[in-house]
Design a protein around this motif. Structure first.
Motif, short mmCIF file in Angstrom:
data_model
loop_
_atom_site.label_atom_id
_atom_site.label_comp_id
_atom_site.label_asym_id
_atom_site.label_seq_id
_atom_site.Cartn_x
_atom_site.Cartn_y
_atom_site.Cartn_z
N MET A 42 0.84 -1.20 0.00
CA MET A 42 0.00 0.00 0.00
C MET A 42 0.87 1.25 0.00
SD MET A 42 -2.93 1.03 2.78
CE MET A 42 -3.81 2.58 2.66
N ALA A 43 0.55 2.18 -0.90
CA ALA A 43 1.34 3.40 -1.01
C ALA A 43 1.16 4.24 0.25
CB ALA A 43 0.91 4.19 -2.24
N GLY A 44 2.23 4.96 0.61
CA GLY A 44 2.15 5.83 1.78
C GLY A 44 1.33 7.07 1.48
N LYS A 45 1.08 7.83 2.52
CA LYS A 45 0.33 9.06 2.37
C LYS A 45 1.15 10.09 1.59
CE LYS A 45 -1.93 8.55 6.89
NZ LYS A 45 -2.09 9.16 8.24
N PRO A 46 0.50 10.95 0.80
CA PRO A 46 1.23 12.07 0.21
C PRO A 46 1.88 12.90 1.31
CG PRO A 46 -0.97 11.89 -0.75
CD PRO A 46 -0.92 10.92 0.41
N LYS A 47 3.04 13.45 1.00
CA LYS A 47 3.74 14.28 1.97
C LYS A 47 3.97 15.66 1.39
CE LYS A 47 7.57 14.11 5.28
NZ LYS A 47 8.69 13.29 5.79
N LEU A 48 3.53 16.68 2.12
CA LEU A 48 3.58 18.05 1.66
C LEU A 48 4.74 18.78 2.34
CD1 LEU A 48 0.76 17.04 0.93
CD2 LEU A 48 -0.18 19.23 1.69
N TYR A 49 5.54 19.48 1.55
CA TYR A 49 6.68 20.23 2.06
C TYR A 49 6.44 21.73 1.84
CZ TYR A 49 9.27 15.80 2.07
OH TYR A 49 9.69 14.52 2.30
N TYR A 50 6.38 22.46 2.95
CA TYR A 50 6.12 23.90 2.87
C TYR A 50 6.45 24.51 4.22
CZ TYR A 50 3.82 27.89 0.57
OH TYR A 50 3.55 29.08 -0.05
N PHE A 51 5.94 25.73 4.47
CA PHE A 51 6.03 26.28 5.81
C PHE A 51 4.66 26.16 6.47
CE2 PHE A 51 4.26 29.86 3.59
CZ PHE A 51 3.61 30.63 4.54
#
Length: 238
Positions: A1-10
């Motif tokens: 199962m693919a992992g959760k999307p990961k968002l990179y920001y502030f």
């Protein structure tokens, strides 16, 4: 199962907020990694993950996607929020691109000098009620359907609700002259996934306050040389 999307920001709205909205509307759980200092951002750049050495960036399906529109289009297409054919996708693009013009006016407004803030809010409201909201009011009135494109939820609907709520933070009764948009706001807000995202404790970000602005300035090294005036970014010393 693919992992959760990961968002990179502030830790703020900025250009990532629309990504949060779209993932939430699709029912997709996601993780976030915040740059809290300029050093954090530089370390992320040094990691080689950022194609153009800038955020936002989203890790999803084995890809590291940068550029906000590319991120949003991928998510919209993946989760059936991008119309059923090329014509519908083009309509969605036209509506969203128009919304982005107004969205950017609001997003950059915290950079306004204190003496310009009142004029900036008036400028935003003038553009919202004179140029942008009439377009979407007419669309909803002319085709008599619940959504902007076809008769199913799309990226355009989600972005419009996000934008309406942002403009209402400037003036709570801004939809007074737009009955179709009032109905639209009420209808879309009641969709279970959207309703959940609108509840306290979700990953939806609040408006930027002074502390958030100061943190963002330090992360992105905006302490000097930039302020916002009547819809334009001005280079200056302050």
């Amino acid at each position: 199962m693919a992992g959760k999307p990961k968002l990179y920001y502030f830790n703020g709205r900025g250009r990532m907020e629309s990504v949060r909205w779209l993932l939430a509307a699709a029912g997709v759980e996601f993780e976030e990694e915040f740059s809290k200092t300029a050093e954090d951002l530089q370390n992320l750049i040094k990691s080689g993950k950022l194609m153009y050495q800038q955020v936002p960036m989203v890790e999803i399906d084995g890809m590291k996607i940068v550029q906000t529109r590319a991120i949003l289009r991928y998510i919209a297409a993946k989760y059936n929020l991008y119309g059923k054919d090329l014509k519908e996708q083009t309509l969605i693009d036209m509506y969203v691109e128009g919304m982005r013009d107004l969205y950017d006016l609001i997003m950059f407004s915290p950079l306004t000098l204190p003496e310009e803030r009142g004029k900036t809010i008036s400028f935003i409201l003038e553009k919202a009620t004179g140029r942008f909201f009439p377009v979407y009011e007419k669309v909803l009135k002319d085709h008599g359907k619940n959504y902007l494109v076809g008769n199913q939820l799309s990226w355009a609907d989600i972005h419009l609700l996000e934008l309406i709520l942002m403009v209402e933070e400037c003036k709570s009764d801004v939809l007074l002259a737009f009955p179709k948009l009032q109905e639209f706001k009420a209808r879309i807000s009641k969709l279970p996934r959207i309703q959940k995202f609108l509840q306290p404790g979700s990953q939806r970000q609040p408006p930027m306050d002074d502390a958030g602005l100061e943190a963002a300035k330090k992360i992105f090294k905006l302490e000097k040389g930039m302020f916002y005036k009547h819809g334009s970014i001005i280079l200056a010393e302050f």
